[in-house]
Design an enzyme around this catalytic site. Sequence first.
Site, PDB file in Angstrom:
ATOM      1  N   HIS A 139       0.868  -1.319  -0.052  1.00  0.00           N
ATOM      2  CA  HIS A 139      -0.039  -0.068   0.062  1.00  0.00           C
ATOM      3  C   HIS A 139       1.056   1.437   0.091  1.00  0.00           C
ATOM      4  CE1 HIS A 139      -3.301  -2.436   0.987  1.00  0.00           C
ATOM      5  NE2 HIS A 139      -4.042  -1.812   0.697  1.00  0.00           N
ATOM      6  N   LYS A 184      -0.928   5.222   4.639  1.00  0.00           N
ATOM      7  CA  LYS A 184      -2.078   4.179   5.161  1.00  0.00           C
ATOM      8  C   LYS A 184      -1.633   4.028   6.674  1.00  0.00           C
ATOM      9  CE  LYS A 184      -4.252  -0.477   4.661  1.00  0.00           C
ATOM     10  NZ  LYS A 184      -5.472   0.205   4.959  1.00  0.00           N
TER      11      LYS A 184
HETATM   12  N1  LIG Z   1     -12.969  -0.776   2.080  1.00  0.00           N
HETATM   13  C1  LIG Z   1     -12.211  -0.164   0.837  1.00  0.00           C
HETATM   14  O1  LIG Z   1     -12.476  -0.626  -0.528  1.00  0.00           O
HETATM   15  C2  LIG Z   1     -11.291   0.813   1.231  1.00  0.00           C
HETATM   16  C3  LIG Z   1     -11.059   1.000   2.564  1.00  0.00           C
HETATM   17  N2  LIG Z   1     -10.413   2.112   2.740  1.00  0.00           N
HETATM   18  C4  LIG Z   1     -10.140   2.494   4.125  1.00  0.00           C
HETATM   19  O2  LIG Z   1     -10.911   3.639   4.282  1.00  0.00           O
HETATM   20  C5  LIG Z   1     -10.367   4.487   5.359  1.00  0.00           C
HETATM   21  C6  LIG Z   1      -9.936   5.913   4.962  1.00  0.00           C
HETATM   22  O3  LIG Z   1      -9.062   5.722   3.865  1.00  0.00           O
HETATM   23  P1  LIG Z   1      -8.386   7.084   2.982  1.00  0.00           P
HETATM   24  O4  LIG Z   1      -9.378   7.697   2.501  1.00  0.00           O
HETATM   25  O5  LIG Z   1      -7.136   6.664   2.583  1.00  0.00           O
HETATM   26  O6  LIG Z   1      -7.783   7.903   4.338  1.00  0.00           O
HETATM   27  P2  LIG Z   1      -7.813   9.391   4.766  1.00  0.00           P
HETATM   28  O7  LIG Z   1      -6.778   9.536   5.754  1.00  0.00           O
HETATM   29  O8  LIG Z   1      -7.442  10.022   3.384  1.00  0.00           O
HETATM   30  O9  LIG Z   1      -8.962   9.910   5.038  1.00  0.00           O
HETATM   31  C7  LIG Z   1      -9.966   9.816   6.221  1.00  0.00           C
HETATM   32  C8  LIG Z   1     -10.528  11.000   6.210  1.00  0.00           C
HETATM   33  O10 LIG Z   1     -11.623  10.948   7.637  1.00  0.00           O
HETATM   34  C9  LIG Z   1     -11.559  12.241   8.369  1.00  0.00           C
HETATM   35  N3  LIG Z   1     -12.066  11.993   9.627  1.00  0.00           N
HETATM   36  C10 LIG Z   1     -11.469  11.717  10.840  1.00  0.00           C
HETATM   37  N4  LIG Z   1     -12.157  11.493  11.699  1.00  0.00           N
HETATM   38  C11 LIG Z   1     -13.622  12.007  11.457  1.00  0.00           C
HETATM   39  C12 LIG Z   1     -14.614  12.212  12.004  1.00  0.00           C
HETATM   40  N5  LIG Z   1     -14.774  11.894  13.352  1.00  0.00           N
HETATM   41  N6  LIG Z   1     -15.798  12.463  11.321  1.00  0.00           N
HETATM   42  C13 LIG Z   1     -15.691  12.611  10.104  1.00  0.00           C
HETATM   43  N7  LIG Z   1     -14.492  12.363   9.399  1.00  0.00           N
HETATM   44  C14 LIG Z   1     -13.538  12.300   9.838  1.00  0.00           C
HETATM   45  C15 LIG Z   1     -10.150  12.569   7.933  1.00  0.00           C
HETATM   46  O11 LIG Z   1      -9.941  14.043   8.372  1.00  0.00           O
HETATM   47  C16 LIG Z   1      -9.724  12.291   6.786  1.00  0.00           C
HETATM   48  O12 LIG Z   1     -10.226  13.458   5.784  1.00  0.00           O
HETATM   49  C17 LIG Z   1      -8.946   3.428   5.846  1.00  0.00           C
HETATM   50  O13 LIG Z   1      -9.486   2.820   7.157  1.00  0.00           O
HETATM   51  C18 LIG Z   1      -8.814   2.926   4.740  1.00  0.00           C
HETATM   52  O14 LIG Z   1      -8.132   1.560   5.042  1.00  0.00           O
HETATM   53  C19 LIG Z   1      -9.297   2.715   1.800  1.00  0.00           C
HETATM   54  C20 LIG Z   1      -9.555   2.545   0.186  1.00  0.00           C
HETATM   55  C21 LIG Z   1     -10.581   1.546  -0.023  1.00  0.00           C
HETATM   56  O1  LIG Z   2      -5.918   2.281   3.011  1.00  0.00           O
HETATM   57  C1  LIG Z   2      -6.114   1.906   1.826  1.00  0.00           C
HETATM   58  O2  LIG Z   2      -5.768   2.699   0.882  1.00  0.00           O
HETATM   59  C2  LIG Z   2      -6.927   0.711   1.590  1.00  0.00           C
HETATM   60  N1  LIG Z   2      -7.558   0.252   2.703  1.00  0.00           N
HETATM   61  C3  LIG Z   2      -8.312  -1.087   2.544  1.00  0.00           C
HETATM   62  C4  LIG Z   2      -7.527  -2.309   3.123  1.00  0.00           C
HETATM   63  O3  LIG Z   2      -6.992  -1.817   4.275  1.00  0.00           O
HETATM   64  O4  LIG Z   2      -8.080  -3.262   2.910  1.00  0.00           O
HETATM   65  C5  LIG Z   2      -8.828  -1.409   1.088  1.00  0.00           C
HETATM   66  C6  LIG Z   2      -7.695  -1.285   0.234  1.00  0.00           C
HETATM   67  O5  LIG Z   2      -6.596  -2.034   0.496  1.00  0.00           O
HETATM   68  C7  LIG Z   2      -6.932   0.217   0.128  1.00  0.00           C
END
Ligand SMILES: NC(=O)C1=CN([C@@H]2O[C@H](COP(=O)(O)OP(=O)(O)OC[C@H]3O[C@@H](n4cnc5c(N)ncnc54)[C@H](O)[C@@H]3O)[C@@H](O)[C@H]2O)C=CC1
Ligand SMILES: O=C(O)C1=N[C@H](C(=O)O)C[C@H](O)C1
EC number: 1.17.1.8
Length: 255
Positions: free
Chosen positions: A142, A146
């Site tokens: 990643h 992350k």
């Molecule tokens: N299930 C999936 O397909 C995917 C899951 N993810 C997961 O999604 C999560 C976010 O990933 P990213 O967008 O890369 O992180 P990021 O750090 O870019 O975004 C997280 C956002 O949440 C905000 N935040 C924090 N506390 C908050 C609150 N109490 N209320 C509202 N907003 C709040 C932050 O200010 C930030 O803007 C991670 O856990 C990641 O692993 C990421 C990509 C795909």
């Molecule tokens: O943080 C990410 O970027 C992602 N988070 C998810 C994970 O922890 O599996 C999904 C994807 O891998 C991207």
Amino acid sequence: MTDEQEKGRDGSIRVGVLGARGRMGAEVCRAVDGAGDLELVAAVDQGDELSGASAAEVVVDFTTPDVVMDNLRWCVDRGVHAVVGTTGFTRQRLEQVRGWLADRPDVGVVIAPNFGIGAVLMMQFAARAARHFESVEIIEQHHPRKLDAPSGTATHTARLVAQARAEAGLGPTPDATKDEVPGARGADIDGVRVHAVRATGLVAHQEVLFGTLGETLTIRHDSYDRVSFMPGVLLAVRAVRQRPGLTVGLDALLD
Ligand SMILES: NC(=O)C1=CN([C@@H]2O[C@H](COP(=O)(O)OP(=O)(O)OC[C@H]3O[C@@H](n4cnc5c(N)ncnc54)[C@H](O)[C@@H]3O)[C@@H](O)[C@H]2O)C=CC1
Ligand SMILES: O=C(O)C1=N[C@H](C(=O)O)C[C@H](O)C1
């Protein structure tokens, strides 16, 4: 709430995004804005009041593992359906969500460790292959911003593989390591070794490496751009109102 917000513009689904200024949240806002049958009614990030999402029928959460449970509780208590991509969902957390939903049988929650259709298939293929190989290790890669390791996808894959191995009567994977620098053999998730790589230039990638006598099988998935997650997110947003209770993973929605 205005009359228009209450009904949704042209009967569209009113969507709120939590974590709206994050990498995923911003992409989800763009995807919702671009979908004719969805209306973005709230974009909430850290420091904003959650009540800003009160007009939403469906909330999408891409925040952080330390706040997602409070967000989800807020949604369930208010009868707002939720689509959650945020990681950190242990078995205990999933049980807790099921407990909340028992009191609100009208509410649907979809929690998916990965919304990429290719990633969902990669996990299904890995679970299918697991019973045929004595060795298996997972390597996830990643971007370096992350926060969690190993990834939610790798953890979920390890659990699926471990379950398939147990059902097939397979024992522990062979490994003669006696002398180990801590961490060299990766994390142990239900008996499956998981290795987490972080490097600039990567987005989200995973290999599941199987081995048996004289052959290996590698199942690999790559997300090169966060748009890869959007078809899965929109699929869940459109489906969640008709799926009361907890749905874990996208598999049931794809079928
Ligand atoms: N299930 C999936 O397909 C995917 C899951 N993810 C997961 O999604 C999560 C976010 O990933 P990213 O967008 O890369 O992180 P990021 O750090 O870019 O975004 C997280 C956002 O949440 C905000 N935040 C924090 N506390 C908050 C609150 N109490 N209320 C509202 N907003 C709040 C932050 O200010 C930030 O803007 C991670 O856990 C990641 O692993 C990421 C990509 C795909
Ligand atoms: O943080 C990410 O970027 C992602 N988070 C998810 C994970 O922890 O599996 C999904 C994807 O891998 C991207």
